[in-house]
Design a protein around this motif. Structure first.
Motif, PDB file in Angstrom:
ATOM      1  N   ILE A 175       0.865  -1.174   0.000  1.00  0.00           N
ATOM      2  CA  ILE A 175       0.000   0.000   0.000  1.00  0.00           C
ATOM      3  C   ILE A 175       0.903   1.225   0.000  1.00  0.00           C
ATOM      4  CG2 ILE A 175      -1.734   1.310   1.273  1.00  0.00           C
ATOM      5  CD1 ILE A 175      -2.752  -1.331   2.411  1.00  0.00           C
ATOM      6  N   ILE A 176       0.683   2.138  -0.949  1.00  0.00           N
ATOM      7  CA  ILE A 176       1.551   3.300  -1.099  1.00  0.00           C
ATOM      8  C   ILE A 176       0.709   4.570  -1.044  1.00  0.00           C
ATOM      9  CG2 ILE A 176       3.346   4.387  -2.511  1.00  0.00           C
ATOM     10  CD1 ILE A 176       2.722   1.282  -3.958  1.00  0.00           C
ATOM     11  N   ASN A 177       1.015   5.461  -0.104  1.00  0.00           N
ATOM     12  CA  ASN A 177       0.395   6.781  -0.039  1.00  0.00           C
ATOM     13  C   ASN A 177       1.282   7.759  -0.805  1.00  0.00           C
ATOM     14  OD1 ASN A 177      -1.553   5.716   1.716  1.00  0.00           O
ATOM     15  ND2 ASN A 177      -0.314   6.195   3.505  1.00  0.00           N
ATOM     16  N   ILE A 178       0.695   8.510  -1.731  1.00  0.00           N
ATOM     17  CA  ILE A 178       1.492   9.397  -2.578  1.00  0.00           C
ATOM     18  C   ILE A 178       1.014  10.840  -2.439  1.00  0.00           C
ATOM     19  CG2 ILE A 178       2.217   9.936  -4.926  1.00  0.00           C
ATOM     20  CD1 ILE A 178       1.932   7.058  -5.647  1.00  0.00           C
ATOM     21  N   PHE A 179       1.933  11.696  -1.983  1.00  0.00           N
ATOM     22  CA  PHE A 179       1.696  13.130  -1.913  1.00  0.00           C
ATOM     23  C   PHE A 179       2.706  13.835  -2.812  1.00  0.00           C
ATOM     24  CE2 PHE A 179       0.480  11.478   2.246  1.00  0.00           C
ATOM     25  CZ  PHE A 179      -0.720  12.117   2.505  1.00  0.00           C
ATOM     26  N   GLY A 180       2.337  15.018  -3.306  1.00  0.00           N
ATOM     27  CA  GLY A 180       3.306  15.868  -3.983  1.00  0.00           C
ATOM     28  C   GLY A 180       4.125  16.629  -2.952  1.00  0.00           C
ATOM     29  N   SER A 181       5.171  17.278  -3.402  1.00  0.00           N
ATOM     30  CA  SER A 181       6.051  18.012  -2.489  1.00  0.00           C
ATOM     31  C   SER A 181       5.547  19.422  -2.203  1.00  0.00           C
ATOM     32  CB  SER A 181       7.465  18.095  -3.086  1.00  0.00           C
ATOM     33  OG  SER A 181       7.426  18.708  -4.358  1.00  0.00           O
ATOM     34  N   GLN A 182       4.651  19.932  -3.044  1.00  0.00           N
ATOM     35  CA  GLN A 182       4.184  21.315  -2.923  1.00  0.00           C
ATOM     36  C   GLN A 182       2.811  21.364  -2.254  1.00  0.00           C
ATOM     37  OE1 GLN A 182       3.468  23.191  -6.709  1.00  0.00           O
ATOM     38  NE2 GLN A 182       3.357  25.256  -5.857  1.00  0.00           N
ATOM     39  N   ILE A 183       2.650  22.270  -1.290  1.00  0.00           N
ATOM     40  CA  ILE A 183       1.353  22.498  -0.663  1.00  0.00           C
ATOM     41  C   ILE A 183       0.672  23.656  -1.388  1.00  0.00           C
ATOM     42  CG2 ILE A 183       0.149  23.169   1.455  1.00  0.00           C
ATOM     43  CD1 ILE A 183       2.476  21.952   3.026  1.00  0.00           C
ATOM     44  N   ILE A 184      -0.542  23.436  -1.850  1.00  0.00           N
ATOM     45  CA  ILE A 184      -1.239  24.458  -2.638  1.00  0.00           C
ATOM     46  C   ILE A 184      -2.742  24.353  -2.388  1.00  0.00           C
ATOM     47  CG2 ILE A 184      -1.377  22.961  -4.665  1.00  0.00           C
ATOM     48  CD1 ILE A 184      -0.957  25.479  -6.410  1.00  0.00           C
ATOM     49  N   ASN A 185      -3.439  25.486  -2.360  1.00  0.00           N
ATOM     50  CA  ASN A 185      -4.886  25.451  -2.152  1.00  0.00           C
ATOM     51  C   ASN A 185      -5.620  25.421  -3.489  1.00  0.00           C
ATOM     52  OD1 ASN A 185      -5.448  28.268  -3.000  1.00  0.00           O
ATOM     53  ND2 ASN A 185      -4.361  28.822  -1.112  1.00  0.00           N
ATOM     54  N   LEU A 186      -6.889  25.095  -3.428  1.00  0.00           N
ATOM     55  CA  LEU A 186      -7.659  24.885  -4.653  1.00  0.00           C
ATOM     56  C   LEU A 186      -7.814  26.181  -5.446  1.00  0.00           C
ATOM     57  CD1 LEU A 186      -9.117  22.695  -6.245  1.00  0.00           C
ATOM     58  CD2 LEU A 186     -11.220  23.305  -5.046  1.00  0.00           C
ATOM     59  N   PHE A 187      -7.951  27.319  -4.758  1.00  0.00           N
ATOM     60  CA  PHE A 187      -8.055  28.573  -5.491  1.00  0.00           C
ATOM     61  C   PHE A 187      -6.795  28.814  -6.327  1.00  0.00           C
ATOM     62  CE2 PHE A 187      -7.074  33.021  -6.124  1.00  0.00           C
ATOM     63  CZ  PHE A 187      -8.208  33.456  -6.789  1.00  0.00           C
ATOM     64  N   SER A 188      -5.633  28.538  -5.760  1.00  0.00           N
ATOM     65  CA  SER A 188      -4.375  28.759  -6.491  1.00  0.00           C
ATOM     66  C   SER A 188      -4.287  27.872  -7.720  1.00  0.00           C
ATOM     67  CB  SER A 188      -3.180  28.504  -5.572  1.00  0.00           C
ATOM     68  OG  SER A 188      -3.152  29.445  -4.526  1.00  0.00           O
ATOM     69  N   ILE A 189      -4.766  26.632  -7.602  1.00  0.00           N
ATOM     70  CA  ILE A 189      -4.773  25.729  -8.760  1.00  0.00           C
ATOM     71  C   ILE A 189      -5.704  26.289  -9.835  1.00  0.00           C
ATOM     72  CG2 ILE A 189      -5.352  23.402  -9.580  1.00  0.00           C
ATOM     73  CD1 ILE A 189      -4.645  22.388  -6.759  1.00  0.00           C
ATOM     74  N   PHE A 190      -6.890  26.738  -9.408  1.00  0.00           N
ATOM     75  CA  PHE A 190      -7.848  27.301 -10.365  1.00  0.00           C
ATOM     76  C   PHE A 190      -7.300  28.578 -11.005  1.00  0.00           C
ATOM     77  CE2 PHE A 190     -11.528  30.160 -11.179  1.00  0.00           C
ATOM     78  CZ  PHE A 190     -12.081  29.448 -12.235  1.00  0.00           C
ATOM     79  N   ASP A 191      -6.634  29.399 -10.221  1.00  0.00           N
ATOM     80  CA  ASP A 191      -6.063  30.643 -10.725  1.00  0.00           C
ATOM     81  C   ASP A 191      -5.015  30.356 -11.811  1.00  0.00           C
ATOM     82  OD1 ASP A 191      -5.689  33.496 -10.734  1.00  0.00           O
ATOM     83  OD2 ASP A 191      -3.860  33.200  -9.580  1.00  0.00           O
TER      84      ASP A 191
END
Length: 202
Positions: A175-191
């Motif tokens: 079982i592998i949990n995968i996260f990215g290294s960058q923390i980002i909020n949903l508004f920033s992704i949409f922007d």
């Protein structure tokens, strides 16, 4: 879907790939029957209804993974099940998260590798949900969006695909949990997505 179609464009160059339509119940049944006939060496389940409502949605999220795992028992078939990082958070009780938790609880773990990615985004900040794209099709001078929205450590689609291809060739099941290294909020992704489409997020 988002992950499955992009994964296919990579692995069809390396393997003889059989893909099925998740909307076609007969095609799903035929696929399950082919498992019984030892037609596959590897099965990768990317099926997911992100906002499950119908009986078929919950079938895809919960029952199909179990049926696959039941069919492969006592067979030398590697099964990679794409789950969600949501399953590790007890406070997430939305229908999608619950259905993914139920799927894992029902899986027969032998021969199964479970990959739990965080939110998946591509290089253009597309996400698997079509909301961004559909929203920007509306003709507005700017696009209001809740800020900051949920916070994620998103996984880039290309990196996840490369990881899955490596995992195909591994013998051990895990079982592998995968996260990215960058923390980002949903508004920033949409922007960022909006800017690439020459639209203004507000």
């Amino acid at each position: 879907g988002f992950l499955g179609s992009n994964l296919h464009t990579t692995i069809f160059k390396l393997y003889n790939v059989h893909k099925i339509s998740l909307k076609n119940s007969i095609e799903i049944e035929n696929f399950l029957e082919k498992i019984s006939n030892n037609s596959f060496d590897i099965i990768i389940n990317c099926a997911a209804a992100l906002k499950p409502k119908s009986k078929h949605d919950f079938y895809l999220n919960e029952k199909l993974p179990f049926l696959i795992s039941d069919k492969i028992k006592n067979k030398q078939i590697k099964f990679i099940h794409i789950s969600s990082i949501n399953v590790i958070f007890n406070y997430l009780n939305d229908p999608y998260s619950i259905s993914k938790k139920n799927a894992e609880n029902n899986l027969k773990i032998n021969n199964v590798t479970i990959i739990r990615p965080s939110l998946i985004i591509d290089k253009d900040f597309n996400i698997s949900n079509k909301f961004f794209d559909n929203y920007l099709k509306i003709n507005l001078p700017f696009y209001p969006f809740i800020s900051p929205g949920n916070t994620y450590r998103p996984v880039y689609l290309r990196n996840l695909i490369d990881f899955i291809v490596i995992e195909i060739n591994k013998k051990n099941d895990r079982i592998i949990n995968i996260f990215g290294s960058q923390i980002i909020n949903l508004f920033s992704i949409f922007d960022k997505y909006s800017n690439l489409k020459n639209k203004k997020a507000l």
